[in-house]
Design a protein around this motif. Structure first.
Motif, PDB file in Angstrom:
ATOM      1  N   SER A   1       0.796  -1.198  -0.094  1.00  0.00           N
ATOM      2  CA  SER A   1       0.043  -0.004  -0.160  1.00  0.00           C
ATOM      3  C   SER A   1       0.911   1.341  -0.041  1.00  0.00           C
ATOM      4  CB  SER A   1      -0.915  -0.141   1.306  1.00  0.00           C
ATOM      5  OG  SER A   1      -1.807   1.175   1.282  1.00  0.00           O
ATOM      6  N   TRP A   2       0.255   2.269  -0.436  1.00  0.00           N
ATOM      7  CA  TRP A   2       1.029   3.483  -0.408  1.00  0.00           C
ATOM      8  C   TRP A   2       0.480   4.433   0.622  1.00  0.00           C
ATOM      9  CZ3 TRP A   2       5.343   4.476  -2.867  1.00  0.00           C
ATOM     10  CH2 TRP A   2       5.839   3.776  -4.047  1.00  0.00           C
ATOM     11  N   HIS A   3       1.096   5.135   1.426  1.00  0.00           N
ATOM     12  CA  HIS A   3       0.725   6.087   2.215  1.00  0.00           C
ATOM     13  C   HIS A   3       1.291   7.545   2.133  1.00  0.00           C
ATOM     14  CE1 HIS A   3      -0.555   3.002   5.102  1.00  0.00           C
ATOM     15  NE2 HIS A   3       0.462   2.092   4.405  1.00  0.00           N
ATOM     16  N   ILE A   4       0.754   8.449   2.748  1.00  0.00           N
ATOM     17  CA  ILE A   4       1.135   9.897   2.619  1.00  0.00           C
ATOM     18  C   ILE A   4       1.901  10.082   4.016  1.00  0.00           C
ATOM     19  CG2 ILE A   4       0.470  12.247   2.634  1.00  0.00           C
ATOM     20  CD1 ILE A   4      -0.037  11.018  -0.147  1.00  0.00           C
ATOM     21  N   VAL A   5       3.175  10.721   3.786  1.00  0.00           N
ATOM     22  CA  VAL A   5       4.061  11.350   4.817  1.00  0.00           C
ATOM     23  C   VAL A   5       4.141  12.605   4.678  1.00  0.00           C
ATOM     24  CG1 VAL A   5       4.980   9.229   5.500  1.00  0.00           C
ATOM     25  CG2 VAL A   5       6.092  10.684   3.901  1.00  0.00           C
ATOM     26  N   ARG A   6       4.506  13.423   5.766  1.00  0.00           N
ATOM     27  CA  ARG A   6       4.816  14.893   5.673  1.00  0.00           C
ATOM     28  C   ARG A   6       6.313  14.942   5.940  1.00  0.00           C
ATOM     29  NH1 ARG A   6       1.116  14.989   9.948  1.00  0.00           N
ATOM     30  NH2 ARG A   6      -1.027  15.768   9.505  1.00  0.00           N
ATOM     31  N   ASN A   7       6.907  15.918   5.102  1.00  0.00           N
ATOM     32  CA  ASN A   7       8.337  16.244   5.237  1.00  0.00           C
ATOM     33  C   ASN A   7       9.083  15.037   5.373  1.00  0.00           C
ATOM     34  OD1 ASN A   7       7.483  18.945   5.008  1.00  0.00           O
ATOM     35  ND2 ASN A   7       7.021  18.831   7.254  1.00  0.00           N
ATOM     36  N   ALA A   8       8.955  14.049   4.687  1.00  0.00           N
ATOM     37  CA  ALA A   8       9.716  12.781   4.314  1.00  0.00           C
ATOM     38  C   ALA A   8       9.772  11.980   5.821  1.00  0.00           C
ATOM     39  CB  ALA A   8      11.239  13.102   3.877  1.00  0.00           C
ATOM     40  N   ASP A   9       8.808  12.196   6.632  1.00  0.00           N
ATOM     41  CA  ASP A   9       8.840  11.572   7.944  1.00  0.00           C
ATOM     42  C   ASP A   9       8.419  10.125   7.556  1.00  0.00           C
ATOM     43  OD1 ASP A   9       8.462  11.117  10.824  1.00  0.00           O
ATOM     44  OD2 ASP A   9       6.352  12.242  10.706  1.00  0.00           O
ATOM     45  N   LEU A  10       8.737   9.297   8.686  1.00  0.00           N
ATOM     46  CA  LEU A  10       8.635   7.744   8.725  1.00  0.00           C
ATOM     47  C   LEU A  10       7.097   7.408   9.129  1.00  0.00           C
ATOM     48  CD1 LEU A  10      12.019   6.298   9.573  1.00  0.00           C
ATOM     49  CD2 LEU A  10      10.987   6.854   7.153  1.00  0.00           C
ATOM     50  N   THR A  11       6.404   8.226   9.821  1.00  0.00           N
ATOM     51  CA  THR A  11       5.067   7.978  10.173  1.00  0.00           C
ATOM     52  C   THR A  11       4.044   8.539   9.351  1.00  0.00           C
ATOM     53  OG1 THR A  11       5.715   8.287  12.415  1.00  0.00           O
ATOM     54  CG2 THR A  11       3.384   8.211  12.295  1.00  0.00           C
ATOM     55  N   ALA A  12       3.072   7.696   8.528  1.00  0.00           N
ATOM     56  CA  ALA A  12       2.231   8.037   7.861  1.00  0.00           C
ATOM     57  C   ALA A  12       1.037   8.952   8.339  1.00  0.00           C
ATOM     58  CB  ALA A  12       1.603   6.907   7.142  1.00  0.00           C
ATOM     59  N   TRP A  46      -0.608  10.183  -6.332  1.00  0.00           N
ATOM     60  CA  TRP A  46      -1.576   9.761  -5.511  1.00  0.00           C
ATOM     61  C   TRP A  46      -2.864   9.305  -6.563  1.00  0.00           C
ATOM     62  CZ3 TRP A  46      -1.469   7.686  -0.978  1.00  0.00           C
ATOM     63  CH2 TRP A  46      -2.752   7.363  -0.122  1.00  0.00           C
ATOM     64  N   THR A  47      -3.096   9.921  -7.469  1.00  0.00           N
ATOM     65  CA  THR A  47      -4.096   9.316  -8.226  1.00  0.00           C
ATOM     66  C   THR A  47      -4.012   8.752  -9.507  1.00  0.00           C
ATOM     67  OG1 THR A  47      -3.622  11.286  -9.980  1.00  0.00           O
ATOM     68  CG2 THR A  47      -5.060  11.906  -8.156  1.00  0.00           C
ATOM     69  N   LEU A  48      -2.885   8.063  -9.542  1.00  0.00           N
ATOM     70  CA  LEU A  48      -2.441   6.953 -10.470  1.00  0.00           C
ATOM     71  C   LEU A  48      -2.936   5.456 -10.388  1.00  0.00           C
ATOM     72  CD1 LEU A  48       0.861   8.382 -11.735  1.00  0.00           C
ATOM     73  CD2 LEU A  48      -1.034   8.876 -12.700  1.00  0.00           C
ATOM     74  N   ASP A  49      -2.777   5.172  -9.232  1.00  0.00           N
ATOM     75  CA  ASP A  49      -3.071   3.582  -8.805  1.00  0.00           C
ATOM     76  C   ASP A  49      -3.876   3.806  -7.220  1.00  0.00           C
ATOM     77  OD1 ASP A  49      -3.372   1.074  -8.855  1.00  0.00           O
ATOM     78  OD2 ASP A  49      -1.332   0.628  -8.351  1.00  0.00           O
ATOM     79  N   PRO A  50      -5.135   4.283  -7.462  1.00  0.00           N
ATOM     80  CA  PRO A  50      -5.880   4.625  -6.363  1.00  0.00           C
ATOM     81  C   PRO A  50      -6.153   3.191  -5.344  1.00  0.00           C
ATOM     82  CG  PRO A  50      -7.307   4.943  -8.008  1.00  0.00           C
ATOM     83  CD  PRO A  50      -6.049   4.715  -8.525  1.00  0.00           C
ATOM     84  N   ASP A  51      -6.263   2.103  -5.817  1.00  0.00           N
ATOM     85  CA  ASP A  51      -6.698   0.956  -5.292  1.00  0.00           C
ATOM     86  C   ASP A  51      -5.413   0.442  -4.433  1.00  0.00           C
ATOM     87  OD1 ASP A  51      -8.914   0.689  -6.510  1.00  0.00           O
ATOM     88  OD2 ASP A  51      -8.188  -0.526  -8.061  1.00  0.00           O
ATOM     89  N   ARG A  52      -4.205   1.121  -4.549  1.00  0.00           N
ATOM     90  CA  ARG A  52      -3.221   0.587  -3.530  1.00  0.00           C
ATOM     91  C   ARG A  52      -2.752   1.858  -2.898  1.00  0.00           C
ATOM     92  NH1 ARG A  52       1.219  -2.585  -7.120  1.00  0.00           N
ATOM     93  NH2 ARG A  52       2.487  -1.300  -5.659  1.00  0.00           N
TER      94      ARG A  52
END
Length: 77
Positions: free
Chosen positions: A20-31, A49-55
């Motif tokens: 799965s892909w997650h979003i992080v702030r400022n290269a943080d390791l916590t999503a 983010w919009t390219l493979d929304p299922d993942r």
């Protein structure tokens, strides 16, 4: 604020496929969803983010939209 996508990988680490892909702030390791991700995990620009929304992590997506409500390219004439 700078955002990027960081992968959650399988149990064998970054050499495994992306779970799965997650979003992080400022290269943080916590999503944004609170999941801690590996430093070795693949990273990509948040504009993908919009390219493979299922993942993508649904929770990260919802929180990301609160911080970055739209991609400017989607609102041009």
């Amino acid at each position: 604020m700078m955002h990027q996508m960081r992968a959650e990988t399988g149990p064998d680490g970054a050499t495994d496929s992306v779970v799965s892909w997650h979003i992080v702030r400022n290269a943080d390791l916590t999503a944004l969803c609170g999941k801690t991700l590996s430093t070795a995990a693949p990273v990509q620009d948040a504009t993908r983010w919009t390219l493979d929304p299922d993942r993508n992590c649904h929770t990260c997506g919802a929180l990301f939209l609160r911080e970055a409500p739209y991609f400017p390219d989607e609102h041009t004439d």
